[in-house]
Write an enzyme that holds these catalytic residues in place. Structure first.
Site, short mmCIF file in Angstrom:
data_model
loop_
_atom_site.label_atom_id
_atom_site.label_comp_id
_atom_site.label_asym_id
_atom_site.label_seq_id
_atom_site.Cartn_x
_atom_site.Cartn_y
_atom_site.Cartn_z
N ASP A 139 -10.40 13.35 9.78
CA ASP A 139 -9.99 11.74 9.84
C ASP A 139 -10.98 11.19 11.00
O ASP A 139 -11.08 11.78 11.98
CB ASP A 139 -8.97 11.75 10.73
CG ASP A 139 -7.83 10.33 11.20
OD1 ASP A 139 -8.87 9.03 10.80
OD2 ASP A 139 -6.80 9.84 10.61
N ASN A 153 0.75 -1.38 0.26
CA ASN A 153 -0.23 -0.56 0.03
C ASN A 153 1.02 0.66 -0.02
O ASN A 153 0.45 2.41 -1.12
CB ASN A 153 -0.81 -0.13 1.03
CG ASN A 153 -1.95 -0.96 1.60
OD1 ASN A 153 -1.18 -2.34 1.37
ND2 ASN A 153 -2.66 -1.06 1.18
N SER A 156 -1.02 5.24 11.23
CA SER A 156 -2.28 4.73 11.83
C SER A 156 -1.82 3.24 12.74
O SER A 156 -1.28 4.41 13.75
CB SER A 156 -3.35 3.64 11.29
OG SER A 156 -4.47 3.74 11.38
N HIS A 210 -8.13 9.70 7.04
CA HIS A 210 -6.56 8.60 6.83
C HIS A 210 -6.56 8.35 5.41
O HIS A 210 -6.29 7.49 6.24
CB HIS A 210 -8.52 8.16 8.15
CG HIS A 210 -7.19 6.86 8.54
ND1 HIS A 210 -6.48 7.78 10.09
CD2 HIS A 210 -6.91 5.93 8.53
CE1 HIS A 210 -5.88 6.78 10.45
NE2 HIS A 210 -6.11 5.24 10.18
N LYS A 235 0.91 3.88 -2.74
CA LYS A 235 0.38 5.49 -3.06
C LYS A 235 0.74 6.34 -2.53
O LYS A 235 0.37 7.33 -2.92
CB LYS A 235 -0.91 4.90 -2.01
CG LYS A 235 -2.00 3.57 -2.94
CD LYS A 235 -3.41 3.54 -2.00
CE LYS A 235 -4.38 2.28 -2.81
NZ LYS A 235 -5.41 1.95 -1.87
#
Lengths: 290, 290
Positions: A232, A62, A154, A266, A66
């Site tokens: 978020d 990911n 996160s 987020h 990204k």
């Protein structure tokens, strides 16, 4: 002993390479993947290492696909190392029943519970992976594993704060996007820590950034940078940046910068918007004057 | 008549917003999604539009999530509009049997074959979508749809060249990453054109960039920029940049720049590495002196 590492893909990117690997993890007892971005500077000398710890449900891809972090990493001459977020393929009963527990949800801790005994992502990230990079080709000749920093998002922002604050001489700087700041006091953390660590909440504190700040004894203080988006949806219940802010105020930990980014959520769109700041923050520590 | 457009997501990014929409397409007879990146400048005035046409198997999200194009688009003040690659959900027999035909593989043409009569992505991209943007809130007040350029990747690079060369007064500049340059002469193109257009190869030429260059009559010449990676596994059989290069040489079309990027493949890592060049190329045309 050097572990066998198999390269499973390579993509040129910003004049360097994203290279994805598979290896057998002794600590976790399963095959694991991770991806390294080698900046152009790694072709002619050793470059510092910036670990990126991902969030719930992610694997090593990911961030690589990204975040856009490779652009600034190429410019500054820093390697990015992205591990996976949990053991996979072990077939532990119920391991894939939740998106916030089990597979994809290792929380960067060492489980003490028999059923989840393979969930030792803390040791994997802090011990096994650096050791592998230090001793194995092509990493050993291109990465300066002793010049390392850590960041994450996160659950991985929690991970970055925890591994960084527990090993201040190993990680020279720490940053996080939307970290789970106080897991012993939020639903994701309570669920995970109960499952992986059992009911004794004293044991939980070793994996809680706020508690680690309160018990922090150095000997050095890695600079900290934290960005959180005001839009978020996990902000108040799961992330609780105000708890981290309070712990920083209370302990006088410095240097530490906490920023609220207006209107950001987020997602990786939030990360990519501010990733240059984070790369440059770490590069200024890892490569002073360069 | 203004079509109803429903916003299905919004994510702040580089001080602007990615906004994804769903609407009923009259041309295609199905619901379609598309995403617009609004740069910060769109909050205070109308900004030019740069359409991005995606490749096989993609929808509107791949480019938005992986290209990193929004950074330069924010800086230069250009909106990005990313449509989907085919009609979806129509339930045409066999529409999802191949990854290179049917769903996700519209090839930016108007089918003449009864079975594929809904596959009219040329009209959707050239007519319906711009018309919708011109007449519908919030686009009508923030996008200057008459200042438009087009770019794309692979099948979408073919699409960009085709819609651009057929409408040189509509698209002020054209660029492509790894385009399918000569579809009437490559396996992807022959399969698609046979299926969508039938056996009469004369009809195929209106969707072939090399043929369109040979029949090009102006009245203006949009500048062209094409990047292709030397390690692209589709290079020789499917993409054939040398055919486009030959057509450019033969016709003396200018300005046209074709570049080979050493070691790069067909992925979004290739696109993101060079996307700033493409955004700046279009911005220099759309916003001269700015």
């Amino acid at each position: 002993m050097a572990t066998a590492v198999e390269e499973i893909s390579a993509n040129r990117h910003y004049n360097g390479y994203n290279r994805r690997y598979k290896h057998r993890s002794t600590v976790l007892g399963c095959d694991m993947t991770f991806t390294v971005y080698f900046p152009p500077a790694a072709e002619t000398g050793k470059v510092p290492v910036l670990y990126y710890l991902s969030g719930l449900t992610c694997n090593d891809e990911n961030f690589i696909q990204k975040s856009g972090a490779q652009r600034a990493a190429a410019t500054r001459g820093i390697a990015l190392v992205a591990p996976d977020t949990s053991p996979r393929g072990l077939g532990v009963e119920g391991e894939a029943d939740s998106w916030d527990f089990g597979v994809g949800a290792g929380f960067y801790l060492n489980s003490t519970q028999e059923k989840w005994r393979a969930w030792r992502m803390y040791d994997y990230v802090v011990e096994e992976l650096p050791s592998l990079l230090r001793s194995t080709a092509p990493f050993a000749t291109s990465l300066d594993v002793d010049q390392a920093s850590v960041f994450g998002h996160s659950m991985g922002g929690h991970g970055a704060l925890v591994v960084g604050l527990r090993n201040p001489q190993t990680y020279r700087s720490i940053s996080a996007f939307a970290p789970v700041c106080h897991p012993i006091n939020c639903p994701w953390g309570v669920k995970a820590f109960t499952g992986y660590l059992g009911e004794d909440r004293e044991l939980w504190k070793q994996y809680d950034a706020c508690e680690l700040l309160r018990s922090f004894s150095g000997p050095v203080r890695p600079p900290i940078l934290v960005d959180t988006g005001s839009a978020d949806k996990f902000l108040q219940v799961q992330l609780q940046p105000q708890a981290l802010e309070a712990a920083i105020q209370e302990t006088g930990y410095s240097p530490a910068t906490m920023r609220t980014q207006e209107g950001y959520d987020h997602s990786y769109f939030f990360i990519s918007t501010f990733v240059d700041d984070h790369i440059n923050f770490h590069a200024d520590v890892l490569l002073p004057g360069k």
